[in-house]
Design a protein around this motif. Sequence first.
Motif, PDB file in Angstrom:
ATOM      1  N   ARG A 133       2.835  18.297 -27.332  1.00  0.00           N
ATOM      2  CA  ARG A 133       2.480  17.387 -26.063  1.00  0.00           C
ATOM      3  C   ARG A 133       3.692  16.462 -26.196  1.00  0.00           C
ATOM      4  N   ALA A 134       4.133  15.884 -27.170  1.00  0.00           N
ATOM      5  CA  ALA A 134       5.247  15.145 -26.992  1.00  0.00           C
ATOM      6  C   ALA A 134       6.395  15.399 -26.273  1.00  0.00           C
ATOM      7  N   PRO A 135       7.148  16.805 -26.825  1.00  0.00           N
ATOM      8  CA  PRO A 135       8.042  17.348 -26.146  1.00  0.00           C
ATOM      9  C   PRO A 135       7.742  17.583 -24.659  1.00  0.00           C
ATOM     10  N   LEU A 136       6.268  18.025 -24.231  1.00  0.00           N
ATOM     11  CA  LEU A 136       6.005  18.255 -22.969  1.00  0.00           C
ATOM     12  C   LEU A 136       6.252  16.883 -22.149  1.00  0.00           C
ATOM     13  N   GLN A 137       5.632  16.015 -22.760  1.00  0.00           N
ATOM     14  CA  GLN A 137       5.768  14.498 -22.214  1.00  0.00           C
ATOM     15  C   GLN A 137       7.247  14.117 -21.837  1.00  0.00           C
ATOM     16  N   ILE A 138       8.163  14.616 -22.689  1.00  0.00           N
ATOM     17  CA  ILE A 138       9.653  14.237 -22.385  1.00  0.00           C
ATOM     18  C   ILE A 138      10.036  14.918 -21.296  1.00  0.00           C
ATOM     19  N   ILE A 139       9.650  16.280 -21.489  1.00  0.00           N
ATOM     20  CA  ILE A 139      10.156  17.175 -20.350  1.00  0.00           C
ATOM     21  C   ILE A 139       9.874  16.793 -18.875  1.00  0.00           C
ATOM     22  N   LEU A 140       8.530  16.078 -18.579  1.00  0.00           N
ATOM     23  CA  LEU A 140       8.077  15.677 -17.455  1.00  0.00           C
ATOM     24  C   LEU A 140       8.663  14.291 -17.025  1.00  0.00           C
ATOM     25  N   ILE A 141       8.950  13.525 -18.115  1.00  0.00           N
ATOM     26  CA  ILE A 141       9.649  12.236 -17.834  1.00  0.00           C
ATOM     27  C   ILE A 141      11.008  12.441 -17.418  1.00  0.00           C
ATOM     28  N   ALA A 142      11.862  13.422 -18.026  1.00  0.00           N
ATOM     29  CA  ALA A 142      13.226  13.636 -17.645  1.00  0.00           C
ATOM     30  C   ALA A 142      13.084  14.547 -16.376  1.00  0.00           C
ATOM     31  N   TRP A 143      12.226  15.425 -16.071  1.00  0.00           N
ATOM     32  CA  TRP A 143      12.152  15.995 -14.766  1.00  0.00           C
ATOM     33  C   TRP A 143      11.980  15.005 -13.595  1.00  0.00           C
TER      34      TRP A 143
END
Length: 163
Positions: A133-143
Amino acid sequence: MVTPIIILLILSSPLGMAFAYSKFMKVPVDINKYACWGLGLAFIFFFVGHIVKTDGMVEMLPSWVPFKVSLIYFTGALELLVGIALFKPKLQPIAAKLGILIFVLFFPANIYAALNSVGLGGHQWGAVYLLIRAPLQIILIAWAYFLCVKNITRHLNGTKTVG
């Protein structure tokens, strides 16, 4: 545990289809436009989750949080508004910024749910779910930031225009 994969597919599908179309038709791709559309679809998917899986979302909140069901509906409506706004070019930068704020503010609920093995998706896995979940959150924020907030239109042919 399939939810993060679904989210990534929803997020990237409009941009992927635009790239495929551009290759076939030999036209440039407005990366920002289709990246925002993908993020908009993701937020609409999040909204649907708030409506369809309300009870599971309620479980993700600590016992001291008041008006849980109302809060779930309110945050779902907020996600719907952000999702719709991401389809409107003039609203995309502010909607993406609000999306980033939502990702940051709502993440503690995911932490709580994972640490207490409650709620939806992979939260039942416990703290190990945070490794997904944490990497997914980072991907969503970066996107949201790099593809929707920054006011650079990138085209498939490599040219950049700053607006």
